[in-house]
Design an enzyme around this catalytic site. Sequence first.
Site, PDB file in Angstrom:
ATOM      1  N   ASP A   1       0.794  -1.249   0.000  1.00 28.17           N
ATOM      2  CA  ASP A   1       0.000   0.000   0.000  1.00 28.17           C
ATOM      3  C   ASP A   1       0.823   1.295   0.000  1.00 28.17           C
ATOM      4  OD1 ASP A   1      -1.882  -1.968   0.326  1.00 28.17           O
ATOM      5  OD2 ASP A   1      -2.845  -1.116   2.087  1.00 28.17           O
TER       6      ASP A   1
ATOM      7  N   LYS B   1      -7.081  -4.852  -2.895  1.00 26.54           N
ATOM      8  CA  LYS B   1      -7.846  -5.413  -1.769  1.00 26.54           C
ATOM      9  C   LYS B   1      -8.888  -4.413  -1.260  1.00 26.54           C
ATOM     10  CE  LYS B   1      -4.277  -3.972   1.437  1.00 26.54           C
ATOM     11  NZ  LYS B   1      -4.994  -2.861   2.079  1.00 26.54           N
TER      12      LYS B   1
ATOM     13  N   CYS C   1      -2.031  -2.383   7.731  1.00 28.32           N
ATOM     14  CA  CYS C   1      -1.952  -3.327   6.622  1.00 28.32           C
ATOM     15  C   CYS C   1      -0.668  -4.142   6.608  1.00 28.32           C
ATOM     16  CB  CYS C   1      -2.185  -2.599   5.313  1.00 28.32           C
ATOM     17  SG  CYS C   1      -3.921  -2.064   5.188  1.00 28.32           S
TER      18      CYS C   1
HETATM   19  C1  VGL Z   1      -4.606   1.046   5.815  1.00 25.11           C
HETATM   20  C2  VGL Z   1      -6.079   2.071   7.269  1.00 25.11           C
HETATM   21  C3  VGL Z   1      -7.105   1.946   6.351  1.00 25.11           C
HETATM   22  C4  VGL Z   1      -3.211   0.577   5.537  1.00 25.11           C
HETATM   23  C5  VGL Z   1      -5.624   0.913   4.893  1.00 25.11           C
HETATM   24  O1  VGL Z   1      -2.841   0.431   4.346  1.00 25.11           O
HETATM   25  O2  VGL Z   1      -2.465   0.348   6.517  1.00 25.11           O
HETATM   26  N1  VGL Z   1      -4.850   1.625   7.003  1.00 25.11           N
HETATM   27  N2  VGL Z   1      -6.866   1.361   5.168  1.00 25.11           N
END
Ligand code: VGL
Length: 194
Positions: free
Chosen positions: A13, A99, A138
């Site tokens: 991410d 995802k 994540c």
């Molecule tokens: C994430 C909070 C909400 C992450 C993704 O990538 O860690 N954190 N969505």
Amino acid sequence: MRLKSGDALIVVDVQRDFLPDGGLAVPDGDAVVPVLNEYLRRFHSAGLPTIATRDWHPADHCSFVAQGGTWPAHCVQDSPGAQFAEALRLPDDALLVSKATTSDADAYSGFDGTDLASRLRNAKVKRVFIGGLATDYCVLATVRDAILADFEVFVLRDAVRAVNVERGDGDKALEKMRALGASLIELHALDAAA
Ligand code: VGL
Ligand code: ZN
């Protein structure tokens, strides 16, 4: 340590909304980019697979405050904030894993609701090296699921950053990953081959 056949790199991410000016800014999140670029270069030049996960939410995703969730809107499909960090140098053949792509479910782990585990097994991957954003969400969830799926896991501790909703969340997450059986490593621990 030496990279070998059966190793793979998972970049979690590293998207614009998680960088300091983004919709769900991770403090110092941009600092992971140059370090991950070096890991990417090492894996790619060794002929090893690289994977990039991305948070890929519909505009009305359940995790957003407007839907009663906990997070500001972030990583909306096809929006600029969902793009990978501009400076991230993903190899052309990096595998892409999206995802949390439906409104009704969130997924912190790159394994949750995706075919990542089977893709890794098909590629004969045994050890995964995981870095990216965010340490306390994540990255933690992806590390946990990788261990549960029987991969040997190395966390790139110089290439992760935490949201830290509560102070110390990132350090606690690293401790949890270690307790689950992950090893924490840094770039200098890799043999400087290639
Ligand atoms: C994430 C909070 C909400 C992450 C993704 O990538 O860690 N954190 N969505
Ligand atoms: Zn999200």
